[in-house]
Design a protein around this motif. Structure first.
Motif, PDB file in Angstrom:
ATOM      1  N   VAL A  45       0.878  -1.317  -0.021  1.00  0.00           N
ATOM      2  CA  VAL A  45       0.154   0.116   0.088  1.00  0.00           C
ATOM      3  C   VAL A  45       0.985   1.085  -0.031  1.00  0.00           C
ATOM      4  O   VAL A  45       0.659   2.297  -0.760  1.00  0.00           O
ATOM      5  CB  VAL A  45      -1.029  -0.015   1.130  1.00  0.00           C
ATOM      6  N   ALA A  46       2.009   1.218   0.779  1.00  0.00           N
ATOM      7  CA  ALA A  46       2.895   2.568   1.008  1.00  0.00           C
ATOM      8  C   ALA A  46       3.409   2.425  -0.582  1.00  0.00           C
ATOM      9  O   ALA A  46       3.750   3.668  -0.922  1.00  0.00           O
ATOM     10  CB  ALA A  46       3.643   2.369   2.276  1.00  0.00           C
ATOM     11  N   PHE A  47       3.953   1.421  -0.955  1.00  0.00           N
ATOM     12  CA  PHE A  47       4.674   1.658  -2.284  1.00  0.00           C
ATOM     13  C   PHE A  47       3.817   2.053  -3.426  1.00  0.00           C
ATOM     14  O   PHE A  47       4.200   2.989  -4.086  1.00  0.00           O
ATOM     15  CB  PHE A  47       5.338   0.128  -2.585  1.00  0.00           C
ATOM     16  N   VAL A  48       2.543   1.565  -3.515  1.00  0.00           N
ATOM     17  CA  VAL A  48       1.554   1.983  -4.587  1.00  0.00           C
ATOM     18  C   VAL A  48       1.102   3.717  -4.217  1.00  0.00           C
ATOM     19  O   VAL A  48       1.174   4.385  -5.307  1.00  0.00           O
ATOM     20  CB  VAL A  48       0.382   1.183  -4.576  1.00  0.00           C
ATOM     21  N   ARG A  49       0.978   3.814  -3.133  1.00  0.00           N
ATOM     22  CA  ARG A  49       0.724   5.303  -2.759  1.00  0.00           C
ATOM     23  C   ARG A  49       2.018   6.147  -3.369  1.00  0.00           C
ATOM     24  O   ARG A  49       1.657   7.372  -3.891  1.00  0.00           O
ATOM     25  CB  ARG A  49       0.444   5.513  -1.262  1.00  0.00           C
ATOM     26  N   GLU A  50       3.136   5.635  -2.920  1.00  0.00           N
ATOM     27  CA  GLU A  50       4.176   6.409  -3.582  1.00  0.00           C
ATOM     28  C   GLU A  50       4.337   6.595  -5.221  1.00  0.00           C
ATOM     29  O   GLU A  50       4.459   7.512  -5.685  1.00  0.00           O
ATOM     30  CB  GLU A  50       5.650   6.017  -2.934  1.00  0.00           C
ATOM     31  N   LEU A  51       4.026   5.238  -5.602  1.00  0.00           N
ATOM     32  CA  LEU A  51       4.113   5.350  -7.101  1.00  0.00           C
ATOM     33  C   LEU A  51       3.060   6.480  -7.632  1.00  0.00           C
ATOM     34  O   LEU A  51       3.145   7.169  -8.700  1.00  0.00           O
ATOM     35  CB  LEU A  51       3.560   3.866  -7.713  1.00  0.00           C
ATOM     36  N   LYS A  52       1.873   6.432  -7.213  1.00  0.00           N
ATOM     37  CA  LYS A  52       0.757   7.374  -7.692  1.00  0.00           C
ATOM     38  C   LYS A  52       1.039   8.593  -7.548  1.00  0.00           C
ATOM     39  O   LYS A  52       0.475   9.316  -8.278  1.00  0.00           O
ATOM     40  CB  LYS A  52      -0.455   6.937  -6.793  1.00  0.00           C
ATOM     41  N   GLN A  53       1.996   9.126  -6.692  1.00  0.00           N
ATOM     42  CA  GLN A  53       2.286  10.687  -6.492  1.00  0.00           C
ATOM     43  C   GLN A  53       3.411  10.989  -7.651  1.00  0.00           C
ATOM     44  O   GLN A  53       3.633  12.066  -7.987  1.00  0.00           O
ATOM     45  CB  GLN A  53       3.112  10.638  -5.081  1.00  0.00           C
ATOM     46  N   GLN A  54       4.142   9.907  -8.184  1.00  0.00           N
ATOM     47  CA  GLN A  54       5.095  10.244  -9.420  1.00  0.00           C
ATOM     48  C   GLN A  54       4.387  10.675 -10.478  1.00  0.00           C
ATOM     49  O   GLN A  54       3.216  10.324 -11.103  1.00  0.00           O
ATOM     50  CB  GLN A  54       5.906   9.110  -9.522  1.00  0.00           C
ATOM     51  N   ASP A  55       5.127  11.344 -11.591  1.00  0.00           N
ATOM     52  CA  ASP A  55       4.701  11.741 -12.900  1.00  0.00           C
ATOM     53  C   ASP A  55       4.708  10.181 -13.483  1.00  0.00           C
ATOM     54  O   ASP A  55       5.588   9.622 -13.502  1.00  0.00           O
ATOM     55  CB  ASP A  55       5.461  12.732 -13.477  1.00  0.00           C
ATOM     56  N   GLY A  56       3.790  10.159 -14.484  1.00  0.00           N
ATOM     57  CA  GLY A  56       3.866   9.126 -15.346  1.00  0.00           C
ATOM     58  C   GLY A  56       2.734   8.463 -15.896  1.00  0.00           C
ATOM     59  O   GLY A  56       1.467   9.261 -15.507  1.00  0.00           O
ATOM     60  N   MET A  57       2.627   7.400 -16.202  1.00  0.00           N
ATOM     61  CA  MET A  57       1.237   6.650 -16.572  1.00  0.00           C
ATOM     62  C   MET A  57       0.470   6.286 -15.247  1.00  0.00           C
ATOM     63  O   MET A  57       1.098   6.031 -14.432  1.00  0.00           O
ATOM     64  CB  MET A  57       1.616   5.752 -17.723  1.00  0.00           C
ATOM     65  N   ASP A  58      -0.329   5.299 -15.704  1.00  0.00           N
ATOM     66  CA  ASP A  58      -1.319   4.584 -14.608  1.00  0.00           C
ATOM     67  C   ASP A  58      -0.469   3.404 -14.049  1.00  0.00           C
ATOM     68  O   ASP A  58       0.561   2.849 -14.879  1.00  0.00           O
ATOM     69  CB  ASP A  58      -2.489   4.187 -15.185  1.00  0.00           C
ATOM     70  N   LEU A  71      -4.495  -4.121  -1.773  1.00  0.00           N
ATOM     71  CA  LEU A  71      -4.503  -2.916  -2.531  1.00  0.00           C
ATOM     72  C   LEU A  71      -5.917  -2.242  -2.676  1.00  0.00           C
ATOM     73  O   LEU A  71      -5.990  -1.205  -3.351  1.00  0.00           O
ATOM     74  CB  LEU A  71      -3.670  -3.201  -3.919  1.00  0.00           C
ATOM     75  N   LEU A  72      -6.862  -2.968  -2.533  1.00  0.00           N
ATOM     76  CA  LEU A  72      -8.471  -2.520  -2.872  1.00  0.00           C
ATOM     77  C   LEU A  72      -8.598  -0.965  -2.566  1.00  0.00           C
ATOM     78  O   LEU A  72      -8.906  -0.227  -3.207  1.00  0.00           O
ATOM     79  CB  LEU A  72      -9.172  -3.239  -2.175  1.00  0.00           C
ATOM     80  N   PRO A  73      -8.193  -0.486  -1.223  1.00  0.00           N
ATOM     81  CA  PRO A  73      -8.223   0.883  -1.017  1.00  0.00           C
ATOM     82  C   PRO A  73      -7.600   1.872  -2.052  1.00  0.00           C
ATOM     83  O   PRO A  73      -8.013   3.265  -1.959  1.00  0.00           O
ATOM     84  CB  PRO A  73      -7.903   1.106   0.306  1.00  0.00           C
ATOM     85  N   GLU A  74      -6.597   1.393  -2.830  1.00  0.00           N
ATOM     86  CA  GLU A  74      -5.814   2.337  -3.787  1.00  0.00           C
ATOM     87  C   GLU A  74      -6.117   2.056  -5.137  1.00  0.00           C
ATOM     88  O   GLU A  74      -5.749   2.833  -5.987  1.00  0.00           O
ATOM     89  CB  GLU A  74      -4.450   1.925  -3.592  1.00  0.00           C
ATOM     90  N   ILE A  75      -7.221   1.169  -5.141  1.00  0.00           N
ATOM     91  CA  ILE A  75      -7.543   1.031  -6.676  1.00  0.00           C
ATOM     92  C   ILE A  75      -8.445   2.127  -6.956  1.00  0.00           C
ATOM     93  O   ILE A  75      -9.722   2.155  -6.603  1.00  0.00           O
ATOM     94  CB  ILE A  75      -8.265  -0.574  -6.976  1.00  0.00           C
ATOM     95  N   ASP A  76      -8.346   2.906  -8.139  1.00  0.00           N
ATOM     96  CA  ASP A  76      -9.296   3.779  -8.627  1.00  0.00           C
ATOM     97  C   ASP A  76     -10.085   3.347  -9.660  1.00  0.00           C
ATOM     98  O   ASP A  76     -11.218   3.918 -10.087  1.00  0.00           O
ATOM     99  CB  ASP A  76      -8.476   4.964  -9.128  1.00  0.00           C
TER     100      ASP A  76
END
Length: 125
Positions: A45-58, A71-76
């Motif tokens: 979860v922490a790793f994906v939250r960090e990824l989502k803050q970076q520029d780039g694609m999905d 990861l369900l809470p992070e799935i958009d």
């Protein structure tokens, strides 16, 4: 992807299944198999939250219900592929405690053989 999704590819000699993407495998036990695949042993979860803050694609999640449940809470958005075959058993989409998360249908495509691809976005009704 999780280790359980990655290992069948490794067994088949495929060490970089998505070579056109940045690849991460979440595992506390797996050693690096390919320099193009980063093994992540920390909190997904922490790793994906960090990824989502970076520029780039999905960020795309491939495979198993255990990692998807974590990861369900992070799935958009969900892209669900449906095939007209009932097998009666398998891996759950989300292996987690019952806790509803609402998604709304934003796109659907069907194919001649009966398969469909459904796209849902979080929070739409």
């Amino acid at each position: 992807m999780g280790r359980g999704t990655y290992e069948p590819a490794l067994s088949a000699g495929i060490t970089s299944p998505y070579a056109h993407l940045r690849q991460y495998v979440f595992s506390r036990t797996l050693a690096g198999a390919d320099p193009a695949v980063e093994i992540v042993s920390g909190d997904p979860v922490a790793f994906v939250r960090e990824l989502k803050q970076q520029d780039g694609m999905d960020v795309w999640l491939c495979g198993g219900g255990e990692l998807a449940g974590t990861l369900l809470p992070e799935i958009d958005a969900l892209i669900v592929k449906c095939y007209p075959v009932a097998i009666g058993a398998g891996i759950p989409v989300f292996s987690t405690a019952f806790r509803p998360h609402r998604f709304g249908l934003v796109d659907s495509r069907s194919f001649a053989g009966g398969a469909a691809v459904l796209t849902y976005t979080r929070g739409l009704d």
